[in-house]
Design an enzyme around this catalytic site. Sequence first.
Site, PDB file in Angstrom:
ATOM      1  N   GLU A  25      10.217   6.636 -16.927  1.00 56.61           N
ATOM      2  CA  GLU A  25      10.631   8.043 -16.981  1.00 56.61           C
ATOM      3  C   GLU A  25      11.324   8.413 -15.662  1.00 56.61           C
ATOM      4  O   GLU A  25      12.358   9.079 -15.673  1.00 56.61           O
ATOM      5  CB  GLU A  25       9.422   8.961 -17.213  1.00 56.61           C
ATOM      6  CG  GLU A  25       8.811   8.880 -18.612  1.00 56.61           C
ATOM      7  CD  GLU A  25       8.004   7.620 -18.843  1.00 56.61           C
ATOM      8  OE1 GLU A  25       7.461   7.068 -17.858  1.00 56.61           O
ATOM      9  OE2 GLU A  25       7.909   7.167 -20.006  1.00 56.61           O
ATOM     10  N   SER A  55       8.034   4.467 -12.636  1.00 63.15           N
ATOM     11  CA  SER A  55       7.912   4.427 -14.098  1.00 63.15           C
ATOM     12  C   SER A  55       9.284   4.566 -14.759  1.00 63.15           C
ATOM     13  O   SER A  55      10.240   5.020 -14.132  1.00 63.15           O
ATOM     14  CB  SER A  55       7.011   5.563 -14.577  1.00 63.15           C
ATOM     15  OG  SER A  55       7.723   6.785 -14.502  1.00 63.15           O
ATOM     16  N   GLY A 115       0.815  -1.212   0.000  1.00 62.04           N
ATOM     17  CA  GLY A 115       0.000   0.000   0.000  1.00 62.04           C
ATOM     18  C   GLY A 115       0.844   1.255   0.000  1.00 62.04           C
ATOM     19  O   GLY A 115       1.001   1.919   1.036  1.00 62.04           O
ATOM     20  N   TYR A 116       1.407   1.582  -1.141  1.00 59.30           N
ATOM     21  CA  TYR A 116       2.198   2.805  -1.277  1.00 59.30           C
ATOM     22  C   TYR A 116       1.407   3.871  -2.047  1.00 59.30           C
ATOM     23  O   TYR A 116       1.111   4.933  -1.558  1.00 59.30           O
ATOM     24  CB  TYR A 116       3.495   2.542  -2.036  1.00 59.30           C
ATOM     25  CG  TYR A 116       4.578   1.824  -1.264  1.00 59.30           C
ATOM     26  CD1 TYR A 116       4.330   1.278  -0.013  1.00 59.30           C
ATOM     27  CD2 TYR A 116       5.855   1.689  -1.806  1.00 59.30           C
ATOM     28  CE1 TYR A 116       5.341   0.609   0.678  1.00 59.30           C
ATOM     29  CE2 TYR A 116       6.864   1.029  -1.114  1.00 59.30           C
ATOM     30  CZ  TYR A 116       6.603   0.483   0.126  1.00 59.30           C
ATOM     31  OH  TYR A 116       7.594  -0.166   0.783  1.00 59.30           O
ATOM     32  N   GLU A 137      12.964  -4.228  -5.666  1.00 62.29           N
ATOM     33  CA  GLU A 137      11.767  -4.383  -6.483  1.00 62.29           C
ATOM     34  C   GLU A 137      12.139  -4.228  -7.957  1.00 62.29           C
ATOM     35  O   GLU A 137      11.664  -4.965  -8.808  1.00 62.29           O
ATOM     36  CB  GLU A 137      10.717  -3.342  -6.075  1.00 62.29           C
ATOM     37  CG  GLU A 137       9.398  -3.483  -6.838  1.00 62.29           C
ATOM     38  CD  GLU A 137       8.357  -2.422  -6.450  1.00 62.29           C
ATOM     39  OE1 GLU A 137       8.568  -1.700  -5.462  1.00 62.29           O
ATOM     40  OE2 GLU A 137       7.345  -2.335  -7.167  1.00 62.29           O
TER      41      GLU A 137
HETATM   42  C1  LIG Z   1      -0.416  -3.016 -12.866  1.00 61.06           C
HETATM   43  C2  LIG Z   1       0.014  -2.121 -11.745  1.00 61.06           C
HETATM   44  C3  LIG Z   1       0.245  -2.662 -10.484  1.00 61.06           C
HETATM   45  C4  LIG Z   1       0.589  -1.835  -9.423  1.00 61.06           C
HETATM   46  N1  LIG Z   1       0.720  -2.389  -8.174  1.00 61.06           N
HETATM   47  C5  LIG Z   1       0.951  -1.562  -7.112  1.00 61.06           C
HETATM   48  C6  LIG Z   1       0.940  -2.072  -5.773  1.00 61.06           C
HETATM   49  O1  LIG Z   1       0.757  -3.268  -5.544  1.00 61.06           O
HETATM   50  N2  LIG Z   1       1.132  -1.208  -4.752  1.00 61.06           N
HETATM   51  C7  LIG Z   1       1.353   0.122  -4.959  1.00 61.06           C
HETATM   52  O2  LIG Z   1       1.540   0.833  -4.009  1.00 61.06           O
HETATM   53  N3  LIG Z   1       1.341   0.644  -6.216  1.00 61.06           N
HETATM   54  C8  LIG Z   1       1.141  -0.160  -7.284  1.00 61.06           C
HETATM   55  N4  LIG Z   1       1.101   0.363  -8.570  1.00 61.06           N
HETATM   56  C9  LIG Z   1       1.194   1.824  -8.740  1.00 61.06           C
HETATM   57  C10 LIG Z   1       2.439   2.307  -9.441  1.00 61.06           C
HETATM   58  O3  LIG Z   1       3.522   2.270  -8.606  1.00 61.06           O
HETATM   59  C11 LIG Z   1       2.129   3.709  -9.985  1.00 61.06           C
HETATM   60  O4  LIG Z   1       1.213   3.561 -11.025  1.00 61.06           O
HETATM   61  C12 LIG Z   1       3.359   4.425 -10.466  1.00 61.06           C
HETATM   62  O5  LIG Z   1       4.130   4.819  -9.397  1.00 61.06           O
HETATM   63  C13 LIG Z   1       3.010   5.649 -11.335  1.00 61.06           C
HETATM   64  O6  LIG Z   1       2.159   6.510 -10.674  1.00 61.06           O
HETATM   65  P1  LIG Z   1       0.818   7.045 -11.351  1.00 61.06           P
HETATM   66  O7  LIG Z   1       0.081   5.895 -11.837  1.00 61.06           O
HETATM   67  O8  LIG Z   1       0.147   7.922 -10.370  1.00 61.06           O
HETATM   68  O9  LIG Z   1       1.292   7.882 -12.581  1.00 61.06           O
HETATM   69  P2  LIG Z   1       1.850   9.434 -12.607  1.00 61.06           P
HETATM   70  O10 LIG Z   1       2.796   9.556 -11.504  1.00 61.06           O
HETATM   71  O11 LIG Z   1       0.642  10.290 -12.601  1.00 61.06           O
HETATM   72  O12 LIG Z   1       2.573   9.436 -13.953  1.00 61.06           O
HETATM   73  C14 LIG Z   1       1.936   9.636 -15.203  1.00 61.06           C
HETATM   74  C15 LIG Z   1       3.006   9.749 -16.263  1.00 61.06           C
HETATM   75  O13 LIG Z   1       3.836  10.870 -15.996  1.00 61.06           O
HETATM   76  C16 LIG Z   1       5.192  10.486 -15.941  1.00 61.06           C
HETATM   77  N5  LIG Z   1       5.913  11.316 -14.984  1.00 61.06           N
HETATM   78  C17 LIG Z   1       5.551  11.589 -13.720  1.00 61.06           C
HETATM   79  N6  LIG Z   1       6.477  12.380 -13.153  1.00 61.06           N
HETATM   80  C18 LIG Z   1       7.442  12.583 -14.068  1.00 61.06           C
HETATM   81  C19 LIG Z   1       8.664  13.340 -14.079  1.00 61.06           C
HETATM   82  N7  LIG Z   1       9.085  13.995 -13.007  1.00 61.06           N
HETATM   83  N8  LIG Z   1       9.395  13.343 -15.212  1.00 61.06           N
HETATM   84  C20 LIG Z   1       8.989  12.671 -16.308  1.00 61.06           C
HETATM   85  N9  LIG Z   1       7.846  11.965 -16.348  1.00 61.06           N
HETATM   86  C21 LIG Z   1       7.075  11.927 -15.240  1.00 61.06           C
HETATM   87  C22 LIG Z   1       5.147   9.034 -15.548  1.00 61.06           C
HETATM   88  O14 LIG Z   1       6.329   8.369 -15.917  1.00 61.06           O
HETATM   89  C23 LIG Z   1       3.940   8.555 -16.295  1.00 61.06           C
HETATM   90  O15 LIG Z   1       4.274   8.265 -17.606  1.00 61.06           O
HETATM   91  C24 LIG Z   1       0.757  -0.449  -9.631  1.00 61.06           C
HETATM   92  C25 LIG Z   1       0.555   0.082 -10.909  1.00 61.06           C
HETATM   93  C26 LIG Z   1       0.172  -0.726 -11.964  1.00 61.06           C
HETATM   94  C27 LIG Z   1      -0.063  -0.109 -13.294  1.00 61.06           C
END
Ligand SMILES: Cc1cc2nc3c(=O)[nH]c(=O)nc-3n(C[C@H](O)[C@H](O)[C@H](O)COP(=O)(O)OP(=O)(O)OC[C@H]3O[C@@H](n4cnc5c(N)ncnc54)[C@H](O)[C@@H]3O)c2cc1C
Lengths: 392, 377
Positions: free
Chosen positions: A379, A377, A126-127, A243
């Site tokens: 990026e 991600s 739960g992050y 991870e």
């Molecule tokens: C299938 C799946 C399983 C997951 N499982 C878990 C889990 O079990 N527990 C948990 O805690 N989380 C989980 N996650 C969450 C995951 O860690 C987040 O989706 C990830 O950290 C990206 O955050 P966001 O989705 O809010 O995207 P955002 O942070 O909103 O990003 C959107 C886009 O903007 C880009 N971006 C953001 N900031 C920057 C920057 N500074 N420079 C350049 N580009 C940028 C990103 O790379 C991305 O392309 C999961 C996600 C998925 C898709």
Amino acid sequence: MDISFSDEEVAFRDQVRDFFKQAPVAEVTALIAQPDTYKEGTVRWQKHLFAQGWIAPTWPIEHGGAGWTPTQMHIFETERVAASAPDVLPFGLKMVGPVIYTYGTEQQKQRFLPRILASDDWWCQGYSEPGAGSDLASLKTRAELDGDHYVVNGSKTWTTGAHHADWIFCLVRTSTEGRPQQGISFLLIDMTSPGVTVRPIPTINGEHSLNEVFFDNVRVPVENRIGDENKGWTYAKSLLAHERTVIARVADSKRRLEKLRQYALKETEGGQVMAQDPVFRSRFSDIEAELMALEYTGLRVLAAQASGQGPGAESSLLKIKGTEVQQAIHELTIDLAGPYGGIINDSLTSGDIGHEFGDQARKDYMYGRATTIYGGSNEIQKNITAKHVLGL
Amino acid sequence: MHFNLSEEQAMLQASTARFIDQQYSFEVREKDVRLPEGFNRDTWATFAELGWLSVPISEAGGGFGGNAADTMVLMEELGKGLVASPYIPTVMLFGSLVDIGAPEALKHSLLEPLIAGQLQGAFAYQERQSRYNLADIKTAATREGEGYVLNGEKALVMNGAAADRLVVAARTSGEQFDTAGISLFVIDANATGVHKTAYRLMDGQLAANIRFENLSVTSDQLLGDEGDGYSLIEKVVNSTVLALCAEALGIMNKLTDITQEYTKARKQFGAPISSFQVLQHRMVDMFMACEQSRSLLYRTVCSVGTSDADRSLHALKYMIGRNGRMVGNEAIQLHGGMGITDELEVGHYVKRLMVINTLFGDADHHQQKLAQISLPT
Ligand SMILES: Cc1cc2nc3c(=O)[nH]c(=O)nc-3n(C[C@H](O)[C@H](O)[C@H](O)COP(=O)(O)OP(=O)(O)OC[C@H]3O[C@@H](n4cnc5c(N)ncnc54)[C@H](O)[C@@H]3O)c2cc1C
């Protein structure tokens, strides 16, 4: 410059190979493939590894691990993948477990580690929150002290497997002072606590693995906090690098590429096998060369680890390239399926609709888009590499 | 020289856009694709009322007699709205084949109800082993008395589940991969001897495998001349590919737009993520991919009937496949976790784009066809 195995390592490899040969791989794989028996199959497989003493190969022996060297770990992974055996779930064994044995109290270790090893508890992570993804440190889920309990309010999202979970390890905000990273604590929360609710999030491959988790005045005993209050970020960070190396899945990609090669020998157009198709050959060998290199990047990281250097910034490189290769394989596989790349083989038809891997290729392609998003991600990984590796 | 739409085309574009805006939200679409046939019969009736079902049908066939540009305009808008409908199988494939191949009486008896929205059609051409080779046909039509007997199986027949009538490509002579010896027959999809297995594609639409078991057909069900079906197939497939590329371009533009909107609204690190330069460049790449695809689409429309036609069409389907994949992947990536959910429209647009890539040859296939023209082996 020597990658040959010692006699002991060869003996170890044979032992591992033998183990997988006799393990109930086909049985558990079939269970895991079906949503309603997924949990049962996963737990059964993990218990099988546990009985062998191999469920947590990299954990220190004193905590119930096998204490393997990185080379042994590499041998195990290679053999596991060669046997098409399932991987273990990372959340308990590769994520929260190491945090607990590194930063937890004696009592926490005794309470949680044996159940993680035996797969008696299902853990989830739960992050992420709706407002805190890439910028994880901006998380808002609050934990306020009330006597010997924290009262937790807020929500987590994208929580993989929360609908199966007994426990969730969370990053929560315990202070709003100083830098955002300085007010975060690491809490272990029982999913059966009053006030915890789970909502499924359907994913683009049509399956259910993601969830939102809501906390409404959830009371969590202070003794479920790992380490010091407001130090949770440091503990979580030490784990993120692990991870990322996990997400690279090099051995798994090797197996998938081999499978793809075999499919290409059978799939035909105009009477010619696709393995002879010039565009296919070019795309396949592009991936092959990247993967051959990546395998050695992985080994270099392992060798560094063996000499006492933890996975550091280079884990970003593994994550970026590893996931790019995975996606390239998904793309080529779905393209090889040709007109069958769009089929859904679900309950609507149980009959043979004419293709061996089209349906799976579609699912893998769609869900595989997530590999460049989760675990930080790509990026963000590039930002990290630019800053901490290149010093830009 | 200009690339403006005619007055009629502009009206068609406006009416399609208005329909989507007022009657076809993403929520409606999601409900429609869950219907047993994968589309809504009422929506289809609206298509008929708006005159869309007659667009590519010739005036002699009772249609509007539209050209490639007319179809392009309609399809691009339908793409933007992610409209789930059997327009491609019923109108572009079945309708056009009947239009150019059927004897007068048969033509009118089929096209009138089709244009009125009362008849569903499909074109059963590919088989399990065909991949993208249109001539790879094993289904046999054997002469028997005055007519023929059909035996074999067709695969992935779009709209095969709902179709009342089918055009079936079967072999009356020649070998498996020969272009000569293919004949087209119009058959009743519910006749005895026709067995269907329906399934869904990832865009929510239904396809079917259709097996023919000693199905008797008469000579007056034949489209065009016996053994000469391939030339009809090529003609109709070419205009359908163009229509599909226009639909795909509509989708690509929509994905590019919603990605820009999303990144402007989504904040991380205290700023809209659209302010990060690396993401700006990626969105510029998406935009350029759309613009280049549009140029090639216009070129293909302008080249219909000229010596540049085949080359343009292969280049177009290749570029749409390649750029479409890039745009789809980037749209998901820039949405982060949101892009992976089925609750957002992004993934659904991407899935339709992926299905379009698999229809009548994907990017790799058309890349080689293009090379075969410019660099013949
Ligand atoms: C299938 C799946 C399983 C997951 N499982 C878990 C889990 O079990 N527990 C948990 O805690 N989380 C989980 N996650 C969450 C995951 O860690 C987040 O989706 C990830 O950290 C990206 O955050 P966001 O989705 O809010 O995207 P955002 O942070 O909103 O990003 C959107 C886009 O903007 C880009 N971006 C953001 N900031 C920057 C920057 N500074 N420079 C350049 N580009 C940028 C990103 O790379 C991305 O392309 C999961 C996600 C998925 C898709």
